[in-house]
Motif scaffolding. Structure first.
Motif, PDB file in Angstrom:
ATOM      1  N   HIS A  62       0.821  -1.208   0.000  1.00  0.00           N
ATOM      2  CA  HIS A  62       0.000   0.000   0.000  1.00  0.00           C
ATOM      3  C   HIS A  62       0.858   1.262   0.000  1.00  0.00           C
ATOM      4  CE1 HIS A  62      -3.458  -2.541   0.630  1.00  0.00           C
ATOM      5  NE2 HIS A  62      -2.920  -3.044   1.727  1.00  0.00           N
ATOM      6  N   ASP A  63       0.231   2.360  -0.356  1.00  0.00           N
ATOM      7  CA  ASP A  63       0.918   3.640  -0.344  1.00  0.00           C
ATOM      8  C   ASP A  63       1.187   4.088   1.085  1.00  0.00           C
ATOM      9  OD1 ASP A  63       0.815   3.782  -3.105  1.00  0.00           O
ATOM     10  OD2 ASP A  63      -1.147   4.768  -3.096  1.00  0.00           O
ATOM     11  N   ASP A  64       1.908   5.184   1.212  1.00  0.00           N
ATOM     12  CA  ASP A  64       2.158   5.779   2.524  1.00  0.00           C
ATOM     13  C   ASP A  64       0.816   6.074   3.194  1.00  0.00           C
ATOM     14  OD1 ASP A  64       4.481   7.461   4.090  1.00  0.00           O
ATOM     15  OD2 ASP A  64       2.517   8.429   4.238  1.00  0.00           O
ATOM     16  N   MET A  65       0.700   5.797   4.502  1.00  0.00           N
ATOM     17  CA  MET A  65      -0.564   5.974   5.199  1.00  0.00           C
ATOM     18  C   MET A  65      -1.045   7.423   5.160  1.00  0.00           C
ATOM     19  SD  MET A  65      -2.051   3.272   6.021  1.00  0.00           S
ATOM     20  CE  MET A  65      -3.369   4.184   6.826  1.00  0.00           C
ATOM     21  N   PHE A  66      -0.125   8.357   5.162  1.00  0.00           N
ATOM     22  CA  PHE A  66      -0.533   9.761   5.078  1.00  0.00           C
ATOM     23  C   PHE A  66      -1.314  10.003   3.784  1.00  0.00           C
ATOM     24  CE2 PHE A  66      -0.302  14.155   3.939  1.00  0.00           C
ATOM     25  CZ  PHE A  66      -0.418  14.833   5.146  1.00  0.00           C
ATOM     26  N   ASP A  67      -0.778   9.498   2.671  1.00  0.00           N
ATOM     27  CA  ASP A  67      -1.431   9.695   1.378  1.00  0.00           C
ATOM     28  C   ASP A  67      -2.769   8.978   1.311  1.00  0.00           C
ATOM     29  OD1 ASP A  67       0.598  11.311   0.337  1.00  0.00           O
ATOM     30  OD2 ASP A  67       1.760   9.581  -0.335  1.00  0.00           O
ATOM     31  N   ILE A  68      -2.833   7.798   1.918  1.00  0.00           N
ATOM     32  CA  ILE A  68      -4.097   7.040   1.918  1.00  0.00           C
ATOM     33  C   ILE A  68      -5.167   7.797   2.690  1.00  0.00           C
ATOM     34  CG2 ILE A  68      -5.236   4.952   2.787  1.00  0.00           C
ATOM     35  CD1 ILE A  68      -2.635   3.448   2.140  1.00  0.00           C
ATOM     36  N   VAL A  90       4.551  19.566   5.410  1.00  0.00           N
ATOM     37  CA  VAL A  90       5.045  19.434   6.787  1.00  0.00           C
ATOM     38  C   VAL A  90       5.502  17.999   7.027  1.00  0.00           C
ATOM     39  CG1 VAL A  90       4.409  19.520   9.232  1.00  0.00           C
ATOM     40  CG2 VAL A  90       3.604  21.307   7.675  1.00  0.00           C
ATOM     41  N   TYR A  91       4.699  17.058   6.557  1.00  0.00           N
ATOM     42  CA  TYR A  91       4.994  15.633   6.721  1.00  0.00           C
ATOM     43  C   TYR A  91       6.304  15.251   6.021  1.00  0.00           C
ATOM     44  CZ  TYR A  91       4.302  10.555   6.202  1.00  0.00           C
ATOM     45  OH  TYR A  91       4.452   9.192   6.212  1.00  0.00           O
TER      46      TYR A  91
END
Length: 256
Positions: A62-68, A90-91
Motif C-alpha cells: 500500500h501507499d504511505d498511510m498519510f497519502d491514503i 510538513v509531513y
C-alpha cells in the motif's frame, strides 16, 4: 477502511492495521488481509511472525498511510485540498520558510496555519473523548441507548450528503426485510422511489461486488440481473449515488 473507522483507535488508523484479540489476528485496514498470531510468514528467504508481517504488508502493498488518509474527501477529513497539501509538505520535513517560499507567502502565514491545525487537533481529540464517554456511559447504564439507533456508515463515494443518509441500523434492517424477498440468493422485489430506501437497497446490492476488482459492463449487468430484472436502472443509480465508478468509455466498473 471508512466503514470501521469509528471502532478504530487513533493509533490503528495511523498504522493502517488493527488487532482483533478475540481471534488473535492482525487485520489490514486498507484491504482486509489477515495475519494470524502464531503463524510464520516467509518473505525472500526470511521468516516473520504476524506482528512483523502486517507491517511489511502495509509497506510493500500500500501507499504511505498519510497519502491514503489524505485521499479521503473533505466530508471525512474536514480539510480542503490546500490544507492537505500544506500538511503533506510538513509531513515531508519541509520547514516554514521552505513551505512559504514554495507557496509564495510569508513564513508567518505558514506558522499561523500550523497553529490552526494544532488547535483543531486539540478540538477533535476532546470531541472524540466526549463522544466515547457518552457512548460508553449509555451502554453501561443500559438506559435508553439502543445500538439499533446507531446510524449506518455512509459509503465512501456518497454524493450530496443530506438527511437522506441519516439512516439507523434499525431502519436499514426494516428496509432490507421489506424490499428483498430473499437474502441468499439476493432478490429485490421492487426498487423504491423513496430516497432512504433507495440508498439502503443500493448499499445492499453493492455488497455483491468485490472490492478492488474491475468489472466489465456485461459482468455488472449479469450480477444485477440475478437480483433485479431492471439491471440498467440499478446500474445507473449505483454510479449516480457513488457506490460504483466507471471509465468514460463504460468498459470498466469498480466499487468506490
Amino acid at each position: 477502511m471508512l466503514e470501521n473507522l469509528i471502532s478504530m483507535t487513533l493509533d490503528e488508523i495511523k498504522k493502517g492495521y488493527s488487532y482483533e484479540s478475540q481471534h488473535q489476528k492482525f487485520i489490514c485496514n486498507i484491504c482486509g488481509k489477515e495475519f494470524e498470531s502464531g503463524e510464520v510468514f516467509r518473505v525472500n528467504d526470511k521468516y516473520y511472525d504476524a506482528s512483523r508481517m502486517i507491517k511489511i504488508h502495509i509497506q510493500s502493498e500500500h501507499d504511505d498511510m498519510f497519502d491514503i488518509l489524505a485521499s479521503n474527501d473533505k466530508k471525512y477529513t474536514g480539510m480542503t485540498e490546500n490544507q492537505k497539501d500544506l500538511l503533506r509538505m510538513v509531513y515531508s520535513g519541509m520547514n516554514d520558510s521552505e513551505i512559504a517560499k514554495k507557496n509564495g507567502v510569508a513564513s508567518s502565514t505558514i506558522r499561523h496555519q500550523r497553529f490552526v491545525f494544532r488547535e483543531k487537533a486539540k478540538q477533535a481529540k476532546l470531541y472524540l473523548a466526549l463522544y466515547e464517554l457518552a457512548s460508553q456511559g449509555a451502554d453501561i447504564r443500559k438506559k435508553s441507548y439502543d445500538k439499533n439507533s446507531e446510524f449506518i456508515d455512509m459509503h465512501k463515494g456518497a454524493k450530496m450528503v443530506d438527511d437522506r443518509y441519516f439512516i439507523t441500523k434499525e431502519e436499514e434492517e426494516k428496509v432490507i426485510q421489506s424490499m428483498f424477498s430473499s437474502m441468499k440468493p439476493l432478490r429485490l422485489k421492487t426498487f423504491s422511489t423513496k430516497e432512504k430506501k433507495k440508498i439502503v437497497i443500493l448499499k445492499k446490492i453493492s455488497e455483491q461486488f468485490e472490492r478492488d476488482k474491475r468489472y466489465s459492463e456485461r459482468e455488472v449487468n449479469d450480477i444485477i440481473k440475478d437480483i433485479y430484472e431492471d439491471f440498467a436502472t440499478i446500474r445507473r443509480y449505483l454510479i449516480e449515488y457513488g457506490f460504483m465508478e466507471r471509465t468514460k468509455d463504460c468498459k470498466e466498473y469498480w466499487l468506490k
